[in-house]
Scaffold this motif. Structure first.
Motif, PDB file in Angstrom:
ATOM      1  N   PRO A 195       0.846  -1.487   0.047  1.00  0.00           N
ATOM      2  CA  PRO A 195       0.550  -0.242  -0.027  1.00  0.00           C
ATOM      3  C   PRO A 195       0.785   1.366   0.062  1.00  0.00           C
ATOM      4  O   PRO A 195       0.320   2.106  -0.684  1.00  0.00           O
ATOM      5  CB  PRO A 195      -0.638  -0.211   1.255  1.00  0.00           C
ATOM      6  N   LEU A 196       2.106   1.473   0.547  1.00  0.00           N
ATOM      7  CA  LEU A 196       3.344   2.498   0.821  1.00  0.00           C
ATOM      8  C   LEU A 196       3.400   2.958  -0.977  1.00  0.00           C
ATOM      9  O   LEU A 196       3.390   3.908  -0.931  1.00  0.00           O
ATOM     10  CB  LEU A 196       3.736   2.223   1.849  1.00  0.00           C
ATOM     11  N   ARG A 197       3.935   2.123  -1.244  1.00  0.00           N
ATOM     12  CA  ARG A 197       4.207   2.098  -2.312  1.00  0.00           C
ATOM     13  C   ARG A 197       3.143   2.384  -3.762  1.00  0.00           C
ATOM     14  O   ARG A 197       2.877   3.360  -4.477  1.00  0.00           O
ATOM     15  CB  ARG A 197       4.650   0.499  -3.644  1.00  0.00           C
TER      16      ARG A 197
ATOM     17  N   ASP B  17      -1.231  -0.758 -11.984  1.00  0.00           N
ATOM     18  CA  ASP B  17      -1.016  -0.059 -12.067  1.00  0.00           C
ATOM     19  C   ASP B  17       0.645   0.855 -13.256  1.00  0.00           C
ATOM     20  O   ASP B  17       1.351   1.511 -13.691  1.00  0.00           O
ATOM     21  CB  ASP B  17      -1.710   1.317 -12.129  1.00  0.00           C
ATOM     22  N   LEU B  18       1.329   0.821 -11.775  1.00  0.00           N
ATOM     23  CA  LEU B  18       1.927   1.556 -11.762  1.00  0.00           C
ATOM     24  C   LEU B  18       3.281   1.065 -12.084  1.00  0.00           C
ATOM     25  O   LEU B  18       4.367   1.825 -12.723  1.00  0.00           O
ATOM     26  CB  LEU B  18       2.558   1.522 -10.213  1.00  0.00           C
ATOM     27  N   THR B  19       3.489  -0.193 -12.288  1.00  0.00           N
ATOM     28  CA  THR B  19       3.918  -0.924 -13.629  1.00  0.00           C
ATOM     29  C   THR B  19       4.138  -0.395 -14.957  1.00  0.00           C
ATOM     30  O   THR B  19       4.411  -0.478 -15.294  1.00  0.00           O
ATOM     31  CB  THR B  19       3.889  -2.832 -13.806  1.00  0.00           C
ATOM     32  N   ARG B 117      13.474  -6.214  -5.905  1.00  0.00           N
ATOM     33  CA  ARG B 117      12.695  -6.322  -4.731  1.00  0.00           C
ATOM     34  C   ARG B 117      11.864  -4.976  -4.791  1.00  0.00           C
ATOM     35  O   ARG B 117      13.002  -4.017  -5.524  1.00  0.00           O
ATOM     36  CB  ARG B 117      13.097  -6.213  -3.350  1.00  0.00           C
ATOM     37  N   LYS B 118      10.802  -5.001  -5.054  1.00  0.00           N
ATOM     38  CA  LYS B 118       9.763  -3.521  -5.483  1.00  0.00           C
ATOM     39  C   LYS B 118      10.019  -2.552  -4.150  1.00  0.00           C
ATOM     40  O   LYS B 118       9.635  -2.703  -2.730  1.00  0.00           O
ATOM     41  CB  LYS B 118       8.386  -4.221  -5.342  1.00  0.00           C
ATOM     42  N   PRO B 119      10.569  -1.414  -4.666  1.00  0.00           N
ATOM     43  CA  PRO B 119      10.983  -0.579  -3.914  1.00  0.00           C
ATOM     44  C   PRO B 119       9.518   0.332  -3.328  1.00  0.00           C
ATOM     45  O   PRO B 119       8.308   0.190  -3.994  1.00  0.00           O
ATOM     46  CB  PRO B 119      11.976   0.530  -4.006  1.00  0.00           C
ATOM     47  N   ASN B 123       9.923   6.345  -7.072  1.00  0.00           N
ATOM     48  CA  ASN B 123      10.507   6.740  -8.796  1.00  0.00           C
ATOM     49  C   ASN B 123      12.021   5.683  -8.675  1.00  0.00           C
ATOM     50  O   ASN B 123      12.211   5.532  -9.805  1.00  0.00           O
ATOM     51  CB  ASN B 123      11.844   7.947  -8.222  1.00  0.00           C
ATOM     52  N   LEU B 124      12.028   4.746  -7.211  1.00  0.00           N
ATOM     53  CA  LEU B 124      13.350   3.561  -7.210  1.00  0.00           C
ATOM     54  C   LEU B 124      12.678   2.814  -8.058  1.00  0.00           C
ATOM     55  O   LEU B 124      13.292   1.863  -8.818  1.00  0.00           O
ATOM     56  CB  LEU B 124      13.576   3.515  -6.071  1.00  0.00           C
ATOM     57  N   PHE B 125      10.576   2.600  -7.825  1.00  0.00           N
ATOM     58  CA  PHE B 125      10.297   1.299  -8.480  1.00  0.00           C
ATOM     59  C   PHE B 125      10.013   1.831 -10.036  1.00  0.00           C
ATOM     60  O   PHE B 125      10.092   0.857 -10.711  1.00  0.00           O
ATOM     61  CB  PHE B 125       9.206   1.395  -7.963  1.00  0.00           C
ATOM     62  N   SER B 126      10.141   2.876 -10.580  1.00  0.00           N
ATOM     63  CA  SER B 126       9.566   3.264 -11.615  1.00  0.00           C
ATOM     64  C   SER B 126      10.967   2.655 -12.586  1.00  0.00           C
ATOM     65  O   SER B 126      11.363   2.211 -13.261  1.00  0.00           O
ATOM     66  CB  SER B 126       9.462   4.868 -12.405  1.00  0.00           C
ATOM     67  N   GLU B 127      12.412   3.517 -11.831  1.00  0.00           N
ATOM     68  CA  GLU B 127      13.720   3.450 -12.146  1.00  0.00           C
ATOM     69  C   GLU B 127      14.015   1.602 -12.361  1.00  0.00           C
ATOM     70  O   GLU B 127      14.851   1.140 -13.315  1.00  0.00           O
ATOM     71  CB  GLU B 127      14.747   3.700 -11.551  1.00  0.00           C
ATOM     72  N   ALA B 128      13.542   0.268 -11.364  1.00  0.00           N
ATOM     73  CA  ALA B 128      13.944  -0.767 -11.601  1.00  0.00           C
ATOM     74  C   ALA B 128      13.185  -1.725 -12.713  1.00  0.00           C
ATOM     75  O   ALA B 128      13.970  -1.800 -13.327  1.00  0.00           O
ATOM     76  CB  ALA B 128      13.266  -1.244 -10.073  1.00  0.00           C
TER      77      ALA B 128
END
Lengths: 397, 146
Positions: A195-197, B17-19, B117-119, B123-128
């Protein structure tokens, strides 16, 4: 006259013989008395040993009739000599010793096996209640009348068995609790992060796709949301790391803590090579502890020293050993921003901080982790500091 | 590169959605097939259930696999992928929140190609995600099609 002379000589001879025989008899009589005395002594000796031995003892003959009983038998089973001596063992105390397995063991002792050890007998005794007894038996052979006897020793292990069962129960409860803790840590690891993400991601999406519809205040609010979620993410990570310290198995071995400190110092300096810092590390310090946990502790202590000397031109960080109240104490000292001793007891609490995040980043879990690790090693940790002058952290192992 | 398919196995709609958003931001406009649980992922790969009739030999370029999934969990999906001749070489990247050691060990033991690992930080997630996309779609050589 010849008869008289013969008789006189003979009489003298006979008298001498008689004297010798009397002397012999007196001697053997004395010897007999001495032998009897020895027997008396030996008997008294044996009896006083038997009487002092706490365990109830029985001596049975080959027909399993009770010949001797130790005082502790009467005391333990609360019976009288009249009820016990001369009776067959199976007739004692309402046939409480009449157990098939015991019969089998006892009856073999005089002839075949000559002994048995540690036979456990659980029974509801008349005078005692439910008890567990441990029986040991030995064959004794008496030369004088060529009889075989059985010495039976009885030990009440009821309490011991109960304690063993309690230990088993607590051990399994502990196992259960640890498993629950592991499951909890795992679900935190997974479930709280997702959820934080979402919060962070969609806040940013809002910012990016609708930035022309937001004024400065609106943008600022969104930055605060994303900042808070990132901080929460770090808190969760640190909390999980802390819980892993408690859960993990400790493996004690010889650890070169000087070498450990040196390699951590090298890594720290690599991250910010532009900083001026002196690491003074004592040589050849070897301790007994878990290598991995000690590494985490030293990383935290040296990392803190590095962090809180961030504003000092030339930082000086020292690791060594000293004596404190008669025991060896290791220390990490820095000349950084220090702290107010009035707050010293808050230092090692989880998430406790003495500085704001603006001044120095961090979640406040580092020292709590160090404290937990040192405590798991059976040691103590404490600190001394002065605002503006620096801080020293001590620990024993 | 456009016809290369990415199979995303993810049950959390926000994360989906974020991915997708992250891939889009980094100009990775490939066809992303999304399946929301382990069973659906296997249906897609082996052309069963609602995906019956799909060409099984047309495998995705890479599978982005979440671990905690409804119906059939990620590790079981991985096991079945590796157990079948048709899919045993398929590149699988475990993309998960979990950093539990046992998950990592099991993932690698079962033959995952990568563990990411999903941060929390987007921003880091998008980068990954973008790095994953670029690596597996451009740099990596996929196993030859049978």
């Amino acid at each position: 006259m010849r008869d008289e002379r013969k008789t006189k000589n003979e009489l003298i001879k006979e008298l001498a013989q008689l004297r010798r025989r009397i002397a012999k008899l007196e001697k053997s009589d004395a010897e007999r008395k001495r032998a009897e005395q020895l027997v008396q002594d030996a008997r008294a000796y044996a009896e006083s040993i038997v009487a002092t031995v706490r365990e109830p003892l029985l001596v049975l003959d080959a027909d399993l009739k009770v010949i001797s009983v130790s005082r502790s038998f009467y005391q333990t089973f609360k019976v009288t000599p009249e009820e016990t001596e001369g009776h067959n063992i199976y007739d004692l105390g309402n046939r409480q010793w009449d157990i098939p397995k015991l019969r089998e063991l006892l009856e073999n002792v005089p002839s075949k096996n000559t002994f048995f050890d540690d036979y456990e007998m659980e029974h509801d005794f008349e005078t005692l209640g439910q008890k567990t007894m441990l029986l040991n038996a030995r064959r004794i052979y008496r030369e004088t009348n060529k009889t075989r006897l059985i010495l039976l020793a009885i030990e009440d292990i009821t309490e011991r068995k109960r304690a063993e069962q309690d230990i088993k129960k607590y051990a399994s409860q502990l196992e259960e609790a640890n498993k629950e803790l592991e499951a909890f840590a795992y679900s935190v690891s997974h479930d709280l992060r997702a959820p934080l993400r979402g919060i962070d991601g969609f806040s940013r999406a809002l910012l990016e796709n609708y930035h022309d519809k937001l004024n400065d205040r609106g943008k600022d609010y969104i930055h605060r949301v994303t900042g808070a979620t990132r901080r929460m993410g770090r808190l969760i990570d640190d909390l999980l790391k802390l819980s892993r310290i408690t859960r993990s198995e400790m493996k004690r071995e010889s650890v070169d803590i000087s070498q450990l400190a040196r390699s951590i110092a090298t890594d720290i300096k690599k991250e910010q090579p532009e900083r001026q810092a002196d690491f003074i590390i004592a040589e050849g310090l070897i301790v007994n502890g878990d290598a991995r946990l000690l590494q985490v502790a030293m990383e935290n202590l040296l990392g803190n020293a590095w962090k809180f000397t961030g504003k000092i031109q030339t930082a000086s960080i020292e690791f060594g050993i000293t004596e404190h109240e008669g025991e060896k104490a290791y220390f990490v000292r820095d000349n950084g921003v220090g702290f107010n001793m009035a707050y010293a007891d808050k230092l090692f609490g989880a998430f406790q901080r003495l500085h704001s995040t603006h001044e120095f980043p961090g979640t406040g879990i580092g020292l709590a982790t160090v404290a937990r690790i040192i405590r798991r090693h059976g040691g103590r940790v404490w600190a001394k500091g002065e605002v503006g002058k620096g801080a020293t952290f001590y620990f024993t192992l | 590169m456009e016809d290369k398919v990415i199979l995303l196995v993810e049950d959390n709609p926000d994360d989906v959605d974020l991915t997708l958003r992250a891939l889009e931001k980094n100009n990775i406009v490939n066809n992303v097939v999304v399946t929301n649980d382990g069973a659906e992922a296997l249906d897609y790969l082996f052309a069963t259930g609602e995906y019956e009739g799909r060409d099984v030999t047309d495998l995705p370029e890479v599978v982005l696999l979440n671990l905690k999934l409804p119906k059939i969990d990620g590790l079981e999906v991985l096991r079945r992928i590796r157990a079948d001749e048709r899919t045993e070489l398929l590149p699988v990247v475990i993309l998960t929140s979990s950093d539990e050691e046992k998950d990592m060990i099991n993932g690698y033991k079962l033959g995952a190609n990568s563990y990411v690992r999903k941060p929390v930080d987007f921003n880091l997630f998008s980068e990954a995600v973008s790095q994953l996309g670029l690596y597996w779609l451009l740099l990596n050589e996929p196993p030859p099609k049978k």
